[in-house]
Design a protein around this motif. Structure first.
Motif, PDB file in Angstrom:
ATOM      1  N   LEU A 113     -17.868  -4.007  -4.609  1.00  0.00           N
ATOM      2  CA  LEU A 113     -17.117  -3.025  -5.391  1.00  0.00           C
ATOM      3  C   LEU A 113     -15.850  -2.585  -4.665  1.00  0.00           C
ATOM      4  CD1 LEU A 113     -19.877  -0.718  -6.943  1.00  0.00           C
ATOM      5  CD2 LEU A 113     -18.331  -2.278  -8.146  1.00  0.00           C
ATOM      6  N   ILE A 114     -15.953  -2.381  -3.360  1.00  0.00           N
ATOM      7  CA  ILE A 114     -14.778  -1.981  -2.582  1.00  0.00           C
ATOM      8  C   ILE A 114     -13.693  -3.047  -2.656  1.00  0.00           C
ATOM      9  CG2 ILE A 114     -13.919  -1.572  -0.240  1.00  0.00           C
ATOM     10  CD1 ILE A 114     -16.619  -0.210   0.362  1.00  0.00           C
ATOM     11  N   LEU A 115     -14.077  -4.313  -2.471  1.00  0.00           N
ATOM     12  CA  LEU A 115     -13.087  -5.395  -2.528  1.00  0.00           C
ATOM     13  C   LEU A 115     -12.507  -5.536  -3.928  1.00  0.00           C
ATOM     14  CD1 LEU A 115     -12.174  -7.333  -0.200  1.00  0.00           C
ATOM     15  CD2 LEU A 115     -14.257  -6.064   0.308  1.00  0.00           C
ATOM     16  N   LEU A 116     -13.335  -5.363  -4.961  1.00  0.00           N
ATOM     17  CA  LEU A 116     -12.829  -5.418  -6.331  1.00  0.00           C
ATOM     18  C   LEU A 116     -11.844  -4.291  -6.596  1.00  0.00           C
ATOM     19  CD1 LEU A 116     -15.960  -6.339  -8.498  1.00  0.00           C
ATOM     20  CD2 LEU A 116     -13.940  -7.752  -8.036  1.00  0.00           C
ATOM     21  N   ALA A 117     -12.122  -3.119  -6.044  1.00  0.00           N
ATOM     22  CA  ALA A 117     -11.204  -1.992  -6.229  1.00  0.00           C
ATOM     23  C   ALA A 117      -9.860  -2.275  -5.561  1.00  0.00           C
ATOM     24  CB  ALA A 117     -11.823  -0.717  -5.666  1.00  0.00           C
ATOM     25  N   GLY A 118      -9.888  -2.818  -4.341  1.00  0.00           N
ATOM     26  CA  GLY A 118      -8.645  -3.178  -3.677  1.00  0.00           C
ATOM     27  C   GLY A 118      -7.864  -4.208  -4.470  1.00  0.00           C
ATOM     28  N   TYR A 119      -8.574  -5.205  -4.966  1.00  0.00           N
ATOM     29  CA  TYR A 119      -7.950  -6.230  -5.812  1.00  0.00           C
ATOM     30  C   TYR A 119      -7.368  -5.601  -7.077  1.00  0.00           C
ATOM     31  CZ  TYR A 119      -7.809 -10.145  -9.120  1.00  0.00           C
ATOM     32  OH  TYR A 119      -7.424 -11.055 -10.069  1.00  0.00           O
ATOM     33  N   ALA A 120      -8.146  -4.694  -7.696  1.00  0.00           N
ATOM     34  CA  ALA A 120      -7.707  -4.054  -8.937  1.00  0.00           C
ATOM     35  C   ALA A 120      -6.413  -3.277  -8.734  1.00  0.00           C
ATOM     36  CB  ALA A 120      -8.799  -3.121  -9.461  1.00  0.00           C
ATOM     37  N   LEU A 121      -6.320  -2.535  -7.646  1.00  0.00           N
ATOM     38  CA  LEU A 121      -5.124  -1.726  -7.411  1.00  0.00           C
ATOM     39  C   LEU A 121      -3.871  -2.598  -7.300  1.00  0.00           C
ATOM     40  CD1 LEU A 121      -6.537   0.883  -4.883  1.00  0.00           C
ATOM     41  CD2 LEU A 121      -5.797   1.324  -7.231  1.00  0.00           C
ATOM     42  N   VAL A 122      -3.988  -3.691  -6.544  1.00  0.00           N
ATOM     43  CA  VAL A 122      -2.822  -4.567  -6.381  1.00  0.00           C
ATOM     44  C   VAL A 122      -2.503  -5.280  -7.689  1.00  0.00           C
ATOM     45  CG1 VAL A 122      -1.877  -6.534  -5.136  1.00  0.00           C
ATOM     46  CG2 VAL A 122      -3.275  -4.859  -3.928  1.00  0.00           C
ATOM     47  N   ALA A 123      -3.549  -5.774  -8.385  1.00  0.00           N
ATOM     48  CA  ALA A 123      -3.325  -6.478  -9.652  1.00  0.00           C
ATOM     49  C   ALA A 123      -2.682  -5.559 -10.681  1.00  0.00           C
ATOM     50  CB  ALA A 123      -4.646  -7.026 -10.186  1.00  0.00           C
ATOM     51  N   LEU A 124      -3.115  -4.304 -10.730  1.00  0.00           N
ATOM     52  CA  LEU A 124      -2.538  -3.351 -11.680  1.00  0.00           C
ATOM     53  C   LEU A 124      -1.085  -3.039 -11.326  1.00  0.00           C
ATOM     54  CD1 LEU A 124      -5.563  -0.910 -12.029  1.00  0.00           C
ATOM     55  CD2 LEU A 124      -4.627  -2.347 -13.846  1.00  0.00           C
ATOM     56  N   ARG A 125      -0.811  -2.855 -10.030  1.00  0.00           N
ATOM     57  CA  ARG A 125       0.569  -2.533  -9.622  1.00  0.00           C
ATOM     58  C   ARG A 125       1.503  -3.703  -9.904  1.00  0.00           C
ATOM     59  NH1 ARG A 125       5.022  -2.097  -9.122  1.00  0.00           N
ATOM     60  NH2 ARG A 125       6.278  -0.862  -7.668  1.00  0.00           N
ATOM     61  N   PRO A 231      -8.849  14.312   8.984  1.00  0.00           N
ATOM     62  CA  PRO A 231      -9.224  15.723   9.180  1.00  0.00           C
ATOM     63  C   PRO A 231      -9.453  16.449   7.853  1.00  0.00           C
ATOM     64  CG  PRO A 231      -7.401  15.131  10.621  1.00  0.00           C
ATOM     65  CD  PRO A 231      -7.592  13.977   9.682  1.00  0.00           C
ATOM     66  N   GLY A 232     -10.574  17.120   7.747  1.00  0.00           N
ATOM     67  CA  GLY A 232     -10.894  17.888   6.554  1.00  0.00           C
ATOM     68  C   GLY A 232     -11.497  17.081   5.432  1.00  0.00           C
ATOM     69  N   HIS A 233     -11.483  15.766   5.550  1.00  0.00           N
ATOM     70  CA  HIS A 233     -11.990  14.904   4.484  1.00  0.00           C
ATOM     71  C   HIS A 233     -13.079  13.949   4.955  1.00  0.00           C
ATOM     72  CE1 HIS A 233      -8.866  15.914   1.462  1.00  0.00           C
ATOM     73  NE2 HIS A 233      -8.125  16.131   2.524  1.00  0.00           N
ATOM     74  N   GLY A 234     -13.252  13.801   6.247  1.00  0.00           N
ATOM     75  CA  GLY A 234     -14.220  12.845   6.766  1.00  0.00           C
ATOM     76  C   GLY A 234     -13.593  11.483   6.948  1.00  0.00           C
ATOM     77  N   GLY A 235     -14.165  10.486   6.281  1.00  0.00           N
ATOM     78  CA  GLY A 235     -13.660   9.132   6.422  1.00  0.00           C
ATOM     79  C   GLY A 235     -12.844   8.679   5.237  1.00  0.00           C
ATOM     80  N   VAL A 236     -12.388   7.440   5.314  1.00  0.00           N
ATOM     81  CA  VAL A 236     -11.602   6.869   4.223  1.00  0.00           C
ATOM     82  C   VAL A 236     -12.466   6.736   2.969  1.00  0.00           C
ATOM     83  CG1 VAL A 236     -10.221   4.871   3.516  1.00  0.00           C
ATOM     84  CG2 VAL A 236     -10.143   5.664   5.878  1.00  0.00           C
ATOM     85  N   LEU A 237     -13.714   6.312   3.140  1.00  0.00           N
ATOM     86  CA  LEU A 237     -14.620   6.229   1.990  1.00  0.00           C
ATOM     87  C   LEU A 237     -14.839   7.591   1.355  1.00  0.00           C
ATOM     88  CD1 LEU A 237     -17.554   3.741   2.753  1.00  0.00           C
ATOM     89  CD2 LEU A 237     -16.099   3.797   0.722  1.00  0.00           C
ATOM     90  N   ASP A 238     -14.929   8.633   2.174  1.00  0.00           N
ATOM     91  CA  ASP A 238     -15.122   9.982   1.640  1.00  0.00           C
ATOM     92  C   ASP A 238     -13.956  10.410   0.765  1.00  0.00           C
ATOM     93  OD1 ASP A 238     -17.551  10.331   3.039  1.00  0.00           O
ATOM     94  OD2 ASP A 238     -16.453  10.840   4.859  1.00  0.00           O
ATOM     95  N   ARG A 239     -12.766   9.901   1.075  1.00  0.00           N
ATOM     96  CA  ARG A 239     -11.589  10.306   0.317  1.00  0.00           C
ATOM     97  C   ARG A 239     -11.301   9.384  -0.858  1.00  0.00           C
ATOM     98  NH1 ARG A 239     -10.404  14.538  -0.967  1.00  0.00           N
ATOM     99  NH2 ARG A 239     -10.784  13.449  -2.892  1.00  0.00           N
ATOM    100  N   PHE A 240     -11.617   8.098  -0.706  1.00  0.00           N
ATOM    101  CA  PHE A 240     -11.249   7.126  -1.729  1.00  0.00           C
ATOM    102  C   PHE A 240     -12.438   6.581  -2.512  1.00  0.00           C
ATOM    103  CE2 PHE A 240      -7.706   7.024   1.273  1.00  0.00           C
ATOM    104  CZ  PHE A 240      -6.623   7.122   0.409  1.00  0.00           C
ATOM    105  N   ASP A 241     -13.624   7.175  -2.340  1.00  0.00           N
ATOM    106  CA  ASP A 241     -14.806   6.687  -3.058  1.00  0.00           C
ATOM    107  C   ASP A 241     -14.611   6.766  -4.574  1.00  0.00           C
ATOM    108  OD1 ASP A 241     -14.846   9.445  -3.092  1.00  0.00           O
ATOM    109  OD2 ASP A 241     -16.848   9.639  -2.233  1.00  0.00           O
ATOM    110  N   ALA A 242     -13.975   7.829  -5.036  1.00  0.00           N
ATOM    111  CA  ALA A 242     -13.736   7.960  -6.477  1.00  0.00           C
ATOM    112  C   ALA A 242     -12.823   6.871  -6.998  1.00  0.00           C
ATOM    113  CB  ALA A 242     -13.149   9.332  -6.792  1.00  0.00           C
ATOM    114  N   LEU A 243     -11.879   6.450  -6.154  1.00  0.00           N
ATOM    115  CA  LEU A 243     -10.924   5.420  -6.574  1.00  0.00           C
ATOM    116  C   LEU A 243     -11.612   4.073  -6.783  1.00  0.00           C
ATOM    117  CD1 LEU A 243      -7.877   5.370  -7.129  1.00  0.00           C
ATOM    118  CD2 LEU A 243      -7.538   4.594  -4.782  1.00  0.00           C
ATOM    119  N   ILE A 244     -12.728   3.860  -6.098  1.00  0.00           N
ATOM    120  CA  ILE A 244     -13.435   2.587  -6.224  1.00  0.00           C
ATOM    121  C   ILE A 244     -13.914   2.385  -7.659  1.00  0.00           C
ATOM    122  CG2 ILE A 244     -15.473   1.285  -5.497  1.00  0.00           C
ATOM    123  CD1 ILE A 244     -15.209   2.696  -2.771  1.00  0.00           C
TER     124      ILE A 244
END
Length: 264
Positions: A113-125, A231-244
């Motif tokens: 799912l993470i890799l598909l999300a990364g692919y989706a963002l670039v494909a959409l842009r 800082p204040g958000h934890g990790g990258v997954l904690d901040r971008f999990d919704a974007l996945i």
């Protein structure tokens, strides 16, 4: 500042820095946007691999999997080598069958799912344009901000207490309302059509499910944050999990409703 709002200052500062970096990359497109998507994707795979490694296991396989994910995504999207898209399952396969791993199935499914999300963002842009990415990010931000303030201010019944004990129905519904408002603003601006008013809460719900999925994984692994990078958000997954979840859903919506979503 104390109590429920004690983390607001640090959270806001980190959030503004991420918004600035993301907005610049969206505007520039091309290599800067690809680089940001590749970086974020690689970091998320690293965090997922680190969370799911057995106790006492070496940490280097997590770093290797993150680098593998970044390299696979870069090869596919920057070189426009779409026939190599199956490479995106490579980190999931290596992490599940080659390295030591707790809950191999969970790692594999979420890594894909993470890799598909990364692919989706670039494909959409690249395929639709910056407008759809801006809309997607604004929907997620509005949903998150609305949920944060409404949840802290009003509280009330929990949305899914066994998985994400901090999320409330008041915050969840406020997130849908905020997303709908974003859809209305984009519709009024002209690029997306009135359907964005009802599509935006659907995308927000997909984002909320992505958030809950990551919360469930963290609870299963017994960790509070995916890492301490932001800082204040934890990790990258904690901040971008919704974007996945949201990015994958939008990628599916574009070919189904091409004239609605920014004329893609």
């Amino acid at each position: 500042m104390s109590g429920n709002w004690s983390d607001l200052r640090v959270r806001t500062g980190s959030g503004l820095a991420m918004v600035a970096a993301g907005a610049l990359a969206i505007w520039l497109g091309g290599l800067p946007f690809v680089a940001l998507a590749v970086l974020v994707t690689g970091l998320m795979i690293w965090e997922l691999a680190a969370m799911t490694r057995p106790e006492g296991a070496a940490s280097w396989p997590a770093v290797a999997l993150g680098l593998t994910a970044a390299a696979a995504l870069f090869v596919v999207v920057f070189g426009h080598l779409w026939f190599l898209t199956p490479l995106l399952i490579l980190p999931a396969a290596l992490g599940s069958f080659v390295t030591a791993r707790r809950d191999r199935a969970i790692f594999a499914a979420y890594a894909v799912l993470i890799l598909l999300a990364g692919y989706a963002l670039v494909a959409l842009r690249l395929g639709v344009g910056p407008g759809v990415i801006l809309w997607l990010v604004c929907v997620i931000v509005a949903s998150d901000v609305g949920g944060y303030f409404a949840g802290r201010a009003f509280g009330g019944p929990k949305f899914w207490p066994s998985v994400s004990p901090k999320k409330t129905w008041s915050g969840t519904v406020a997130g849908w309302v905020g997303a709908g408002a974003v859809g209305g603003l984009f519709a009024a601006a002209g690029p997306g059509g009135l359907a964005l008013v009802w599509l935006s809460p659907i995308v927000a719900l997909a984002g909320q499910m992505g958030d809950i999925a990551e919360s469930a994984i963290k609870r299963r692994m017994g960790v509070k944050d995916s890492s301490a990078l932001i800082p204040g958000h934890g990790g990258v997954l904690d901040r971008f999990d919704a974007l996945i979840g949201a990015a994958v859903v939008v990628l599916l919506l574009v070919p189904l409703m091409p004239q609605t979503l920014f004329g893609g």
